[in-house]
Design an enzyme around this catalytic site. Structure first.
Site, PDB file in Angstrom:
ATOM      1  N   GLU A   4       0.687  -1.292   0.088  1.00 30.29           N
ATOM      2  CA  GLU A   4       0.077   0.105   0.167  1.00 30.29           C
ATOM      3  C   GLU A   4       0.974   1.248   0.010  1.00 30.29           C
ATOM      4  O   GLU A   4       0.626   2.017  -0.665  1.00 30.29           O
ATOM      5  CB  GLU A   4      -0.922   0.097   1.161  1.00 30.29           C
ATOM      6  CG  GLU A   4      -2.011   1.172   1.155  1.00 30.29           C
ATOM      7  CD  GLU A   4      -2.941   1.189  -0.039  1.00 30.29           C
ATOM      8  OE1 GLU A   4      -3.006   2.304  -0.803  1.00 30.29           O
ATOM      9  OE2 GLU A   4      -3.474   0.164  -0.317  1.00 30.29           O
TER      10      GLU A   4
ATOM     11  N   GLU B  70       1.344   6.191  -7.026  1.00 27.96           N
ATOM     12  CA  GLU B  70       0.214   7.133  -7.594  1.00 27.96           C
ATOM     13  C   GLU B  70       0.344   8.633  -7.539  1.00 27.96           C
ATOM     14  O   GLU B  70       0.184   9.171  -8.282  1.00 27.96           O
ATOM     15  CB  GLU B  70      -1.022   6.916  -6.659  1.00 27.96           C
ATOM     16  CG  GLU B  70      -1.828   5.473  -7.061  1.00 27.96           C
ATOM     17  CD  GLU B  70      -2.993   5.389  -6.363  1.00 27.96           C
ATOM     18  OE1 GLU B  70      -3.405   6.177  -5.439  1.00 27.96           O
ATOM     19  OE2 GLU B  70      -3.732   4.155  -6.507  1.00 27.96           O
TER      20      GLU B  70
END
Length: 122
Positions: free
Chosen positions: A67, A74
């Protein structure tokens, strides 16, 4: 202190700053941290074995680590291309799918470890 020791200390300081930023600012990071805490408390309450602890801790590290990488990737993609781009979408989707895959497998491992112990309690 030797320069190499200072740079190692600085590396750890930067890594912990990144971790702090992630858990303080990333919605999914907060969700994964809360889930990890719940799983750890459940593990303590159910007195899981050393091998089961290894599996649980590896799952937690894998999901949270992926994550963190997903979040960083991102942000990098958004910096490189602020507008929609089909390749950026694929990069983000594949990165997110790595987290989802690890989370699904972690849930299965959790069921394998916890379900028999919970059934005995009932």
């Amino acid at each position: 202190m030797k320069p190499s020791q200072q740079s190692l200390l600085k590396s750890f300081t930067n890594a912990f700053a990144g971790m702090t930023h992630f858990f303080a600012n990333d919605r999914n990071g907060k969700i994964h941290l809360a889930s990890a805490i719940i799983v750890i408390i459940t593990s303590i309450m159910l007195h899981i074995s050393a091998i089961e602890w290894l599996a649980i801790l590896l799952c937690i590290a894998l999901v949270i680590g992926l994550e963190m990488l997903n979040s960083a990737l991102e942000k990098l993609c958004d910096l490189v291309e602020s507008n929609y781009h089909p390749t950026i979408k694929v990069i983000k989707d594949v990165s997110a799918s790595a987290v989802v895959l690890a989370a699904i497998i972690s849930v299965v491992i959790g069921i394998i470890i916890f379900l028999p112990k919970i059934i005995v309690l009932l």
